[in-house]
Scaffold this motif. Structure first.
Motif, PDB file in Angstrom:
ATOM      1  N   THR A   1       0.868  -1.174   0.000  1.00 43.82           N
ATOM      2  CA  THR A   1       0.000   0.000   0.000  1.00 43.82           C
ATOM      3  C   THR A   1       0.904   1.223   0.000  1.00 43.82           C
ATOM      4  OG1 THR A   1      -1.715  -1.163   1.239  1.00 43.82           O
ATOM      5  CG2 THR A   1      -1.815   1.240   1.242  1.00 43.82           C
ATOM      6  N   PHE A   2       0.690   2.118  -0.962  1.00 42.68           N
ATOM      7  CA  PHE A   2       1.592   3.265  -1.099  1.00 42.68           C
ATOM      8  C   PHE A   2       0.914   4.388  -1.863  1.00 42.68           C
ATOM      9  CE2 PHE A   2       2.066   0.457  -4.636  1.00 42.68           C
ATOM     10  CZ  PHE A   2       2.105   1.295  -5.738  1.00 42.68           C
ATOM     11  N   ASP A   3       1.467   5.599  -1.728  1.00 38.29           N
ATOM     12  CA  ASP A   3       1.008   6.774  -2.466  1.00 38.29           C
ATOM     13  C   ASP A   3       1.952   7.063  -3.619  1.00 38.29           C
ATOM     14  OD1 ASP A   3      -1.069   7.221  -0.656  1.00 38.29           O
ATOM     15  OD2 ASP A   3       0.078   8.678   0.519  1.00 38.29           O
ATOM     16  N   VAL A   4       1.403   7.597  -4.681  1.00 41.72           N
ATOM     17  CA  VAL A   4       2.203   8.243  -5.720  1.00 41.72           C
ATOM     18  C   VAL A   4       2.031   9.733  -5.450  1.00 41.72           C
ATOM     19  CG1 VAL A   4       2.542   8.653  -8.174  1.00 41.72           C
ATOM     20  CG2 VAL A   4       1.919   6.363  -7.359  1.00 41.72           C
ATOM     21  N   GLU A   5       3.143  10.396  -5.115  1.00 40.81           N
ATOM     22  CA  GLU A   5       3.114  11.787  -4.700  1.00 40.81           C
ATOM     23  C   GLU A   5       3.517  12.723  -5.833  1.00 40.81           C
ATOM     24  OE1 GLU A   5       4.161  11.352  -0.014  1.00 40.81           O
ATOM     25  OE2 GLU A   5       5.858  11.546  -1.393  1.00 40.81           O
ATOM     26  N   CYS A   6       3.120  14.001  -5.682  1.00 38.66           N
ATOM     27  CA  CYS A   6       3.461  15.017  -6.680  1.00 38.66           C
ATOM     28  C   CYS A   6       4.083  16.228  -5.996  1.00 38.66           C
ATOM     29  CB  CYS A   6       2.220  15.426  -7.462  1.00 38.66           C
ATOM     30  SG  CYS A   6       0.860  16.004  -6.430  1.00 38.66           S
ATOM     31  N   SER A   7       4.826  17.010  -6.789  1.00 35.89           N
ATOM     32  CA  SER A   7       5.489  18.207  -6.285  1.00 35.89           C
ATOM     33  C   SER A   7       5.869  19.091  -7.462  1.00 35.89           C
ATOM     34  CB  SER A   7       6.759  17.805  -5.520  1.00 35.89           C
ATOM     35  OG  SER A   7       7.525  18.938  -5.168  1.00 35.89           O
TER      36      SER A   7
ATOM     37  N   THR B   1       9.194  19.071  -1.725  1.00 33.92           N
ATOM     38  CA  THR B   1       8.053  18.974  -0.822  1.00 33.92           C
ATOM     39  C   THR B   1       6.869  18.321  -1.524  1.00 33.92           C
ATOM     40  OG1 THR B   1       8.783  21.025   0.207  1.00 33.92           O
ATOM     41  CG2 THR B   1       6.534  20.290   0.693  1.00 33.92           C
ATOM     42  N   ALA B   2       6.406  17.200  -0.974  1.00 33.65           N
ATOM     43  CA  ALA B   2       5.243  16.520  -1.544  1.00 33.65           C
ATOM     44  C   ALA B   2       3.969  17.278  -1.204  1.00 33.65           C
ATOM     45  CB  ALA B   2       5.154  15.101  -1.002  1.00 33.65           C
ATOM     46  N   CYS B   3       3.023  17.297  -2.124  1.00 27.69           N
ATOM     47  CA  CYS B   3       1.701  17.854  -1.848  1.00 27.69           C
ATOM     48  C   CYS B   3       1.013  17.014  -0.776  1.00 27.69           C
ATOM     49  CB  CYS B   3       0.853  17.846  -3.117  1.00 27.69           C
ATOM     50  SG  CYS B   3       1.486  18.922  -4.403  1.00 27.69           S
ATOM     51  N   ASP B   4       0.157  17.647   0.019  1.00 20.69           N
ATOM     52  CA  ASP B   4      -0.567  16.917   1.059  1.00 20.69           C
ATOM     53  C   ASP B   4      -1.501  15.859   0.463  1.00 20.69           C
ATOM     54  OD1 ASP B   4       0.646  18.261   3.122  1.00 20.69           O
ATOM     55  OD2 ASP B   4      -0.974  19.717   3.369  1.00 20.69           O
ATOM     56  N   THR B   5      -2.060  16.138  -0.695  1.00 23.19           N
ATOM     57  CA  THR B   5      -2.948  15.184  -1.365  1.00 23.19           C
ATOM     58  C   THR B   5      -2.153  14.461  -2.454  1.00 23.19           C
ATOM     59  OG1 THR B   5      -4.829  16.648  -0.993  1.00 23.19           O
ATOM     60  CG2 THR B   5      -5.094  14.923  -2.663  1.00 23.19           C
TER      61      THR B   5
ATOM     62  N   TRP C   1       1.960  18.367 -12.708  1.00 20.83           N
ATOM     63  CA  TRP C   1       2.974  18.511 -11.673  1.00 20.83           C
ATOM     64  C   TRP C   1       4.343  18.291 -12.296  1.00 20.83           C
ATOM     65  CZ3 TRP C   1       1.183  20.582  -7.450  1.00 20.83           C
ATOM     66  CH2 TRP C   1      -0.173  20.420  -7.153  1.00 20.83           C
ATOM     67  N   ASN C   2       5.352  19.011 -11.827  1.00 19.25           N
ATOM     68  CA  ASN C   2       6.691  18.867 -12.394  1.00 19.25           C
ATOM     69  C   ASN C   2       7.367  17.552 -12.003  1.00 19.25           C
ATOM     70  OD1 ASN C   2       6.684  21.335 -13.733  1.00 19.25           O
ATOM     71  ND2 ASN C   2       7.437  22.430 -11.944  1.00 19.25           N
ATOM     72  N   TYR C   3       7.103  17.073 -10.776  1.00 22.31           N
ATOM     73  CA  TYR C   3       7.785  15.881 -10.271  1.00 22.31           C
ATOM     74  C   TYR C   3       6.785  14.897  -9.673  1.00 22.31           C
ATOM     75  CZ  TYR C   3      12.032  18.685 -10.567  1.00 22.31           C
ATOM     76  OH  TYR C   3      13.073  19.454 -11.015  1.00 22.31           O
ATOM     77  N   VAL C   4       7.121  13.625  -9.754  1.00 21.41           N
ATOM     78  CA  VAL C   4       6.343  12.568  -9.111  1.00 21.41           C
ATOM     79  C   VAL C   4       7.308  11.588  -8.443  1.00 21.41           C
ATOM     80  CG1 VAL C   4       4.375  12.706 -10.684  1.00 21.41           C
ATOM     81  CG2 VAL C   4       6.261  11.164 -11.213  1.00 21.41           C
ATOM     82  N   ARG C   5       6.813  10.878  -7.433  1.00 18.03           N
ATOM     83  CA  ARG C   5       7.604   9.831  -6.795  1.00 18.03           C
ATOM     84  C   ARG C   5       6.653   8.851  -6.108  1.00 18.03           C
ATOM     85  NH1 ARG C   5      10.350  12.018  -1.171  1.00 18.03           N
ATOM     86  NH2 ARG C   5       8.398  12.274  -0.035  1.00 18.03           N
ATOM     87  N   VAL C   6       7.189   7.696  -5.767  1.00 15.17           N
ATOM     88  CA  VAL C   6       6.457   6.711  -4.979  1.00 15.17           C
ATOM     89  C   VAL C   6       6.895   6.868  -3.531  1.00 15.17           C
ATOM     90  CG1 VAL C   6       6.075   4.252  -4.574  1.00 15.17           C
ATOM     91  CG2 VAL C   6       6.271   5.118  -6.918  1.00 15.17           C
TER      92      VAL C   6
END
Length: 108
Positions: A46-52, A57-61, A84-89
């Motif tokens: 279970t994990f999030d794909v985050e954006c920034s 700094t990852a977005c809260d959502t 979004w310019n960047y993404v990460r797991v």
């Protein structure tokens, strides 16, 4: 012309819980993400794909929260039109199974 997927957790994926590196998102209208979890027997992740926009700094959502659970191999995905310019797991909060490996790729 077929585009090569961009691995978000390196070519080999991860076998222990850890954040992925920030990856520059291609400057296109739409991208798709696919997660593949493999192992022997019951596996979960279970994990999030985050954006920034700054790659710090990852977005809260998050862009998405994926919960993979299955036997030997399971896959899921989603598409995004957000620019979004960047993404990460983000580091999985649940990551179990014998010989587990999680791979997440971005496609455009």
């Amino acid at each position: 012309m077929k585009k090569e997927p961009i691995p978000l957790l390196g070519d080999a994926g991860i076998t222990v819980a850890a954040d992925g590196e920030w990856i520059l998102r291609p400057d296109v209208d739409r991208v798709a993400f696919q997660a593949i979890l493999t192992g022997t027997g019951a596996v979960t992740a279970t994990f999030d794909v985050e954006c920034s926009n700054d790659g710090v700094t990852a977005c809260d959502t998050p862009l998405a929260n994926l919960a993979l659970s299955g036997s030997d191999s399971v896959s899921d995905g989603f598409a995004s039109t957000g620019h979004w310019n960047y993404v990460r797991v983000a580091s999985p909060t649940a990551f179990t199974g014998t010989g587990k490996t999680l791979k997440v790729s971005m496609f455009w």
